[in-house]
Design an enzyme around this catalytic site. Sequence first.
Site, mmCIF file in Angstrom:
data_model
loop_
_atom_site.group_PDB
_atom_site.id
_atom_site.type_symbol
_atom_site.label_atom_id
_atom_site.label_comp_id
_atom_site.label_asym_id
_atom_site.label_seq_id
_atom_site.Cartn_x
_atom_site.Cartn_y
_atom_site.Cartn_z
ATOM 1 C CB ALA A 1 -0.938 -0.014 1.204
ATOM 2 C CE1 TYR A 2 5.653 5.485 2.498
ATOM 3 C CE2 TYR A 2 7.263 3.866 1.749
ATOM 4 C CZ TYR A 2 6.956 5.155 2.155
ATOM 5 O OH TYR A 2 7.949 6.099 2.217
ATOM 6 C CB ALA A 3 5.306 0.252 -2.749
ATOM 7 C CB THR B 1 1.079 6.206 -1.577
ATOM 8 O OG1 THR B 1 2.252 5.956 -0.792
ATOM 9 C CG2 THR B 1 -0.121 5.540 -0.941
#
Length: 249
Positions: free
Chosen positions: A156-158, A160
Amino acid sequence: MTTDQQSATRVAIVTGGSGGIGGAVARTLAARGTAVVVHYSGSAERAQQVVDSILEAGGQAVALPGDVADETAMTALFDAAEERFGGVDVVVNTAGIMLLAPVTETALDAFDRMHRVNVRGTFVVSQLAARRLRPGGALVNFSTSITRLQQPTYAAYAATKGAVEAMTLVLARELRGRDVTVNAVAPGPTATPLFLDGKSPELIERLGAASPLGRLGTPEDIAGAVAFLAGPDGRWINGQVLFANGGIA
């Protein structure tokens, strides 16, 4: 500050300037003669500590708050920077949050929080920078080397940060003729308090050993890359993602 002083001094806005990397970026730019607006969202005390360290070293800085995803708040921040220092030449988007979990266990509200800060926040500030940076200016956004490392729990972070890379590369081409560069820095593992928190000494050692240089990055390592892109030696670098990770990817 007089009008002549304003015209001679480059001015930077550093979002997330109270953080480990953001604070290092603010101090590094100030040491090179740039007046710095140290933006913060949740920690006025840490932001003021960064400002105080710059002032003690003979630089110019001020701490200003705001939600990066709120266009009204960020417009007010740019207005305040221009009123105080005469204009804006450099914008560095270090503000961001990271919430980790496997895809199957990621709460959608956590995904939405990261999207709001990392994607919408970067977009809002980039939009204002595109409209208001002076000729010769530079916008530096922040991605992550995780976009290449594909480590579990980071999806999820990647995602963004992949969005940040896309908007950065497109915006660089949209600003043709403006004499403004647009790039992104993608750090690898960096020894900030946030990164080190909760990790065992063994894990930290293993992460450092992953780099051919045999150590974790430091906030100053990342700040040096930003200062290069924001300074005169980086003027021919445009529409790029600079992976500042010691060679891990």
